[in-house]
Design a protein around this motif. Sequence first.
Motif, mmCIF file in Angstrom:
data_model
loop_
_atom_site.group_PDB
_atom_site.id
_atom_site.type_symbol
_atom_site.label_atom_id
_atom_site.label_comp_id
_atom_site.label_asym_id
_atom_site.label_seq_id
_atom_site.Cartn_x
_atom_site.Cartn_y
_atom_site.Cartn_z
ATOM 1 N N TYR A 196 24.781 128.309 -0.693
ATOM 2 C CA TYR A 196 23.486 128.417 -1.400
ATOM 3 C C TYR A 196 23.631 128.726 -2.885
ATOM 4 O O TYR A 196 22.653 129.056 -3.545
ATOM 5 C CB TYR A 196 22.537 129.413 -0.694
ATOM 6 C CG TYR A 196 22.431 129.085 0.780
ATOM 7 C CD1 TYR A 196 21.855 127.878 1.185
ATOM 8 C CD2 TYR A 196 22.982 129.915 1.748
ATOM 9 C CE1 TYR A 196 21.821 127.527 2.530
ATOM 10 C CE2 TYR A 196 22.962 129.568 3.093
ATOM 11 C CZ TYR A 196 22.376 128.371 3.474
ATOM 12 O OH TYR A 196 22.361 128.018 4.791
ATOM 13 N N THR A 197 24.849 128.614 -3.414
ATOM 14 C CA THR A 197 25.024 128.714 -4.863
ATOM 15 C C THR A 197 24.216 127.595 -5.518
ATOM 16 O O THR A 197 24.316 126.436 -5.115
ATOM 17 C CB THR A 197 26.526 128.582 -5.220
ATOM 18 O OG1 THR A 197 27.216 129.714 -4.685
ATOM 19 C CG2 THR A 197 26.747 128.505 -6.717
ATOM 20 N N THR A 224 38.719 112.780 -12.184
ATOM 21 C CA THR A 224 37.696 113.638 -11.559
ATOM 22 C C THR A 224 37.160 113.014 -10.281
ATOM 23 O O THR A 224 36.903 111.811 -10.213
ATOM 24 C CB THR A 224 36.513 113.885 -12.521
ATOM 25 O OG1 THR A 224 35.872 112.639 -12.827
ATOM 26 C CG2 THR A 224 36.978 114.541 -13.808
ATOM 27 N N GLN A 225 36.988 113.849 -9.272
ATOM 28 C CA GLN A 225 36.362 113.429 -8.012
ATOM 29 C C GLN A 225 34.942 113.976 -8.051
ATOM 30 O O GLN A 225 34.738 115.185 -8.170
ATOM 31 C CB GLN A 225 37.163 114.018 -6.836
ATOM 32 C CG GLN A 225 36.863 113.390 -5.479
ATOM 33 C CD GLN A 225 35.755 114.081 -4.688
ATOM 34 O OE1 GLN A 225 34.921 114.781 -5.260
ATOM 35 N NE2 GLN A 225 35.744 113.892 -3.390
ATOM 36 N N LEU A 226 33.945 113.059 -8.010
ATOM 37 C CA LEU A 226 32.557 113.459 -8.267
ATOM 38 C C LEU A 226 31.700 113.467 -6.998
ATOM 39 O O LEU A 226 30.605 112.896 -6.972
ATOM 40 C CB LEU A 226 31.934 112.516 -9.319
ATOM 41 C CG LEU A 226 32.658 112.425 -10.673
ATOM 42 C CD1 LEU A 226 31.944 111.442 -11.601
ATOM 43 C CD2 LEU A 226 32.751 113.791 -11.348
ATOM 44 N N GLY A 227 32.166 114.098 -5.950
ATOM 45 C CA GLY A 227 31.354 114.215 -4.728
ATOM 46 C C GLY A 227 30.004 114.849 -5.041
ATOM 47 O O GLY A 227 29.913 115.752 -5.850
ATOM 48 N N ILE A 228 28.961 114.320 -4.382
ATOM 49 C CA ILE A 228 27.615 114.868 -4.611
ATOM 50 C C ILE A 228 27.054 115.463 -3.309
ATOM 51 O O ILE A 228 25.855 115.594 -3.102
ATOM 52 C CB ILE A 228 26.682 113.827 -5.306
ATOM 53 C CG1 ILE A 228 25.254 114.344 -5.528
ATOM 54 C CG2 ILE A 228 26.658 112.491 -4.575
ATOM 55 C CD1 ILE A 228 25.126 115.604 -6.317
ATOM 56 N N ASP A 234 21.688 117.932 0.898
ATOM 57 C CA ASP A 234 22.766 117.321 1.680
ATOM 58 C C ASP A 234 22.771 117.905 3.099
ATOM 59 O O ASP A 234 22.748 119.123 3.268
ATOM 60 C CB ASP A 234 24.126 117.564 1.008
ATOM 61 C CG ASP A 234 25.195 116.676 1.620
ATOM 62 O OD1 ASP A 234 25.490 115.611 1.033
ATOM 63 O OD2 ASP A 234 25.712 117.030 2.703
ATOM 64 N N PRO A 235 22.814 117.039 4.108
ATOM 65 C CA PRO A 235 22.708 117.548 5.486
ATOM 66 C C PRO A 235 23.988 118.190 6.035
ATOM 67 O O PRO A 235 23.939 118.822 7.089
ATOM 68 C CB PRO A 235 22.364 116.289 6.293
ATOM 69 C CG PRO A 235 22.919 115.160 5.495
ATOM 70 C CD PRO A 235 22.817 115.567 4.050
ATOM 71 N N TYR A 271 25.870 112.797 1.389
ATOM 72 C CA TYR A 271 25.254 112.382 2.650
ATOM 73 C C TYR A 271 23.732 112.394 2.582
ATOM 74 O O TYR A 271 23.070 112.130 3.577
ATOM 75 C CB TYR A 271 25.844 113.228 3.803
ATOM 76 C CG TYR A 271 27.353 113.176 3.685
ATOM 77 C CD1 TYR A 271 28.040 112.015 4.032
ATOM 78 C CD2 TYR A 271 28.070 114.214 3.085
ATOM 79 C CE1 TYR A 271 29.402 111.905 3.826
ATOM 80 C CE2 TYR A 271 29.438 114.111 2.878
ATOM 81 C CZ TYR A 271 30.095 112.960 3.251
ATOM 82 O OH TYR A 271 31.442 112.832 3.029
ATOM 83 N N ASP A 272 23.188 112.719 1.397
ATOM 84 C CA ASP A 272 21.775 112.474 1.127
ATOM 85 C C ASP A 272 21.767 111.254 0.216
ATOM 86 O O ASP A 272 22.187 111.321 -0.941
ATOM 87 C CB ASP A 272 21.141 113.679 0.427
ATOM 88 C CG ASP A 272 19.679 113.402 0.112
ATOM 89 O OD1 ASP A 272 18.808 113.873 0.849
ATOM 90 O OD2 ASP A 272 19.408 112.662 -0.865
#
Length: 346
Positions: A196-197, A224-228, A234-235, A271-272
């Motif tokens: 929850y940051t 850079t790895q830009l995972g969102i 995001d579920p 994943y959203d």
Amino acid sequence: MHELMKVSGVLDLANVESAVPRIASKSEIETSHDPDYVSIVEAISNGAIVPGMAEFGLGTSDNPVHSGMYETTALTVGSTLTASELVTSGKADIAFAPAGGVHHHAMPRSAAGFGVFNDAVIAMTAMVEAGLRVAYIDIDCHHGDGVQMGHYDSSQVLTISIHESGKWLFPGTGYTHEIGVGDGTGYSVNVPLAPYTQDDEWHEAFDAVIPPLVRAFKPDVLFTQLGIDTHYQDPLTHLSLTTQGFNLVVQKLGVLASEIGKWIAVGGGGYDLSAVARSWTMALATMANHDLPSEIPASFYSLQHLTKFADAPPERNEERFLKEIRSYNSKTLDEVRSLVFPKFRI
Ligand SMILES: [Zn+2]
């Protein structure tokens, strides 16, 4: 994502060009993976039934097998290699391969967490062989454990992963004390954060450790790895970033990249799907130094019911939760400062 990039006009900018990825060769994949494992993936991909494939992480719920999986994964790896080559050859200052990065959990002898062949490790291995020093920054919500493992004993690659703590999330690693081994001691950095940051506290952690470490390391290339999957909707995860919070990270990475001169970016988890489409379109616009309008073009809206690139600012965490989040995160930062900063004379 590609549709939104198109209708937003980002792909038509004068300083943006689309490149066709090549397919990674088997020998390139084998620079970072055990040949037995690579052959098993290839055999399964061609329809063979391989007893014991679970030992290699294959056929699990995270890594189901399917025909053609070798070719599609090799193409993904190839897209990251194409991006790397465009940048290291000097043909481009920045390259973004959004299909890459999601394989950051893949290990030398096994698939893990949707990852089969670790494109980032393979691309950075080629760069190290060419004598380049690489700073890898992974902002995916999950610890980039496979990439950390790939260069754990090397001082040529600085890996920094900022993620939701493994105490609450897959893969259960990425603690501050994982700092590398041998020559690589001090060159693996982990910044685990509390669930929850939100944007402000996430950026506080980023600012405290990532720019100073990258500047002290003085890399030839920024990767850079830009995972969102850090997104608040995001579920699968529990960090709470907005798309504008994500884009601010990309802007900060862009400042570091402009000092270094070479920037390779890959995608990652997400994943959203609305967050994925918007965030990576925003990222590409930021890389191209282009201001997007705040409204999403109506032609895309009709498909996805989205109206704006930025999220409505979410409610702030309640004070008592915020206190717990701050206390967990500041302990992380103190540990990183004491475990890694002295190595870089910071
Ligand atoms: Zn992830």
